[in-house]
Design a protein around this motif. Structure first.
Motif, PDB file in Angstrom:
ATOM      1  N   ILE A 135     132.561 101.108  81.144  1.00 32.20           N
ATOM      2  CA  ILE A 135     132.170 100.039  82.058  1.00 32.20           C
ATOM      3  C   ILE A 135     132.952  98.785  81.700  1.00 32.20           C
ATOM      4  N   SER A 136     133.396  98.065  82.714  1.00 32.75           N
ATOM      5  CA  SER A 136     134.118  96.823  82.477  1.00 32.75           C
ATOM      6  C   SER A 136     133.905  95.902  83.672  1.00 32.75           C
ATOM      7  N   ARG A 137     134.358  94.664  83.534  1.00 34.38           N
ATOM      8  CA  ARG A 137     134.176  93.703  84.609  1.00 34.38           C
ATOM      9  C   ARG A 137     135.323  92.713  84.608  1.00 34.38           C
ATOM     10  N   ASP A 138     135.575  92.157  85.779  1.00 31.17           N
ATOM     11  CA  ASP A 138     136.542  91.080  85.940  1.00 31.17           C
ATOM     12  C   ASP A 138     135.796  89.917  86.575  1.00 31.17           C
ATOM     13  N   ASN A 139     135.398  88.949  85.772  1.00 27.78           N
ATOM     14  CA  ASN A 139     134.599  87.839  86.279  1.00 27.78           C
ATOM     15  C   ASN A 139     135.395  86.935  87.223  1.00 27.78           C
ATOM     16  N   ALA A 140     136.697  86.939  87.096  1.00 27.60           N
ATOM     17  CA  ALA A 140     137.522  86.146  88.011  1.00 27.60           C
ATOM     18  C   ALA A 140     137.529  86.752  89.413  1.00 27.60           C
ATOM     19  N   LYS A 141     137.318  88.059  89.489  1.00 29.88           N
ATOM     20  CA  LYS A 141     137.316  88.758  90.779  1.00 29.88           C
ATOM     21  C   LYS A 141     135.918  89.157  91.233  1.00 29.88           C
ATOM     22  N   ASN A 142     134.900  88.783  90.467  1.00 34.54           N
ATOM     23  CA  ASN A 142     133.513  89.167  90.797  1.00 34.54           C
ATOM     24  C   ASN A 142     133.396  90.663  91.031  1.00 34.54           C
ATOM     25  N   THR A 143     133.998  91.431  90.161  1.00 35.03           N
ATOM     26  CA  THR A 143     134.041  92.886  90.347  1.00 35.03           C
ATOM     27  C   THR A 143     133.654  93.611  89.063  1.00 35.03           C
ATOM     28  N   LEU A 144     132.849  94.633  89.234  1.00 36.30           N
ATOM     29  CA  LEU A 144     132.407  95.518  88.163  1.00 36.30           C
ATOM     30  C   LEU A 144     133.102  96.861  88.342  1.00 36.30           C
ATOM     31  N   TYR A 145     133.444  97.503  87.228  1.00 37.48           N
ATOM     32  CA  TYR A 145     134.142  98.786  87.279  1.00 37.48           C
ATOM     33  C   TYR A 145     133.423  99.836  86.440  1.00 37.48           C
ATOM     34  N   LEU A 146     133.669 101.095  86.798  1.00 40.37           N
ATOM     35  CA  LEU A 146     133.237 102.213  85.962  1.00 40.37           C
ATOM     36  C   LEU A 146     134.366 103.239  85.973  1.00 40.37           C
ATOM     37  N   GLN A 147     135.052 103.356  84.855  1.00 49.70           N
ATOM     38  CA  GLN A 147     136.090 104.374  84.703  1.00 49.70           C
ATOM     39  C   GLN A 147     135.424 105.644  84.199  1.00 49.70           C
ATOM     40  N   MET A 148     135.586 106.714  84.946  1.00 46.71           N
ATOM     41  CA  MET A 148     134.935 107.978  84.615  1.00 46.71           C
ATOM     42  C   MET A 148     135.996 109.025  84.355  1.00 46.71           C
ATOM     43  N   ASN A 149     136.032 109.522  83.128  1.00 49.44           N
ATOM     44  CA  ASN A 149     136.981 110.561  82.735  1.00 49.44           C
ATOM     45  C   ASN A 149     136.247 111.839  82.353  1.00 49.44           C
ATOM     46  N   SER A 150     136.987 112.926  82.282  1.00 50.84           N
ATOM     47  CA  SER A 150     136.416 114.221  81.883  1.00 50.84           C
ATOM     48  C   SER A 150     135.142 114.522  82.666  1.00 50.84           C
ATOM     49  N   LEU A 151     135.218 114.352  83.961  1.00 53.81           N
ATOM     50  CA  LEU A 151     134.027 114.518  84.804  1.00 53.81           C
ATOM     51  C   LEU A 151     133.515 115.948  84.793  1.00 53.81           C
ATOM     52  N   LYS A 152     132.210 116.071  84.870  1.00 51.62           N
ATOM     53  CA  LYS A 152     131.520 117.356  84.852  1.00 51.62           C
ATOM     54  C   LYS A 152     130.713 117.516  86.143  1.00 51.62           C
ATOM     55  N   PRO A 153     130.414 118.738  86.524  1.00 50.15           N
ATOM     56  CA  PRO A 153     129.588 118.927  87.730  1.00 50.15           C
ATOM     57  C   PRO A 153     128.267 118.177  87.665  1.00 50.15           C
ATOM     58  N   GLU A 154     127.714 118.043  86.475  1.00 51.32           N
ATOM     59  CA  GLU A 154     126.435 117.326  86.344  1.00 51.32           C
ATOM     60  C   GLU A 154     126.566 115.827  86.528  1.00 51.32           C
ATOM     61  N   ASP A 155     127.768 115.316  86.658  1.00 47.25           N
ATOM     62  CA  ASP A 155     127.980 113.907  86.982  1.00 47.25           C
ATOM     63  C   ASP A 155     127.865 113.653  88.487  1.00 47.25           C
ATOM     64  N   THR A 156     127.744 114.703  89.265  1.00 47.42           N
ATOM     65  CA  THR A 156     127.604 114.560  90.714  1.00 47.42           C
ATOM     66  C   THR A 156     126.344 113.771  91.055  1.00 47.42           C
ATOM     67  N   ALA A 157     126.520 112.692  91.799  1.00 41.10           N
ATOM     68  CA  ALA A 157     125.402 111.806  92.135  1.00 41.10           C
ATOM     69  C   ALA A 157     125.914 110.679  93.029  1.00 41.10           C
ATOM     70  N   VAL A 158     124.988 109.907  93.553  1.00 42.48           N
ATOM     71  CA  VAL A 158     125.335 108.634  94.179  1.00 42.48           C
ATOM     72  C   VAL A 158     125.262 107.570  93.088  1.00 42.48           C
ATOM     73  N   TYR A 159     126.309 106.794  92.975  1.00 43.75           N
ATOM     74  CA  TYR A 159     126.411 105.769  91.941  1.00 43.75           C
ATOM     75  C   TYR A 159     126.184 104.391  92.553  1.00 43.75           C
ATOM     76  N   TYR A 160     125.362 103.585  91.865  1.00 39.60           N
ATOM     77  CA  TYR A 160     125.000 102.259  92.322  1.00 39.60           C
ATOM     78  C   TYR A 160     125.290 101.226  91.235  1.00 39.60           C
ATOM     79  N   CYS A 161     125.671 100.035  91.658  1.00 36.22           N
ATOM     80  CA  CYS A 161     125.741  98.924  90.722  1.00 36.22           C
ATOM     81  C   CYS A 161     124.595  97.965  91.037  1.00 36.22           C
ATOM     82  N   ILE A 162     124.173  97.222  90.020  1.00 36.21           N
ATOM     83  CA  ILE A 162     123.070  96.281  90.209  1.00 36.21           C
ATOM     84  C   ILE A 162     123.072  95.278  89.082  1.00 36.21           C
TER      85      ILE A 162
END
Length: 116
Positions: free
Chosen positions: A69-96
């Motif tokens: 997880i990371s963020r760029d406060n200058a761009k008001n943007t949050l990130y989630l880099q996801m590597n080595s994804l697995k079938p169990e990672d299947t979902a709807v992803y939300y930020c809050i």
């Protein structure tokens, strides 16, 4: 407050995706932020959280070492880099907003599907 998630899609097991969350309507740089996910038939769960300045992070055991997880406060943007994804990672992803407790309303989320 508006949170718009993007970057989801269909990816093969072992692949990578980068999610983004564009935030507006509040002081983003002063807010801890989190990513949650909800798989079909399951409760929404915390995936990762980051402090307002980006220094402190927290991860669910199931994604530690694979997601960043990371963020760029200058761009008001949050990130989630996801590597080595697995079938169990299947979902709807939300930020809050929030660290241990979600604050405010949920956005529309972005669908991540990990399948061959």
């Amino acid at each position: 407050v508006q949170l718009v998630e993007s970057g989801g899609g269909l990816v093969q097991p072992g692949g990578s995706l980068r999610l983004s969350c564009a935030a507006s309507g509040f002081t983003f740089r002063s807010s801890a932020m989190s990513w949650y996910r909800q798989a079909p038939g399951k409760e929404r769960e915390l995936v990762a959280a980051v402090s307002s300045g980006g220094v402190l992070t927290n991860y669910a055991a199931s994604v530690k070492g694979r997601f960043t997880i990371s963020r760029d406060n200058a761009k008001n943007t949050l990130y989630l880099q996801m590597n080595s994804l697995k079938p169990e990672d299947t979902a709807v992803y939300y930020c809050i907003r929030g660290w241990a407790t979600p604050q405010g309303s949920w956005g529309q989320g972005t669908q991540v599907t990990v399948s061959s």
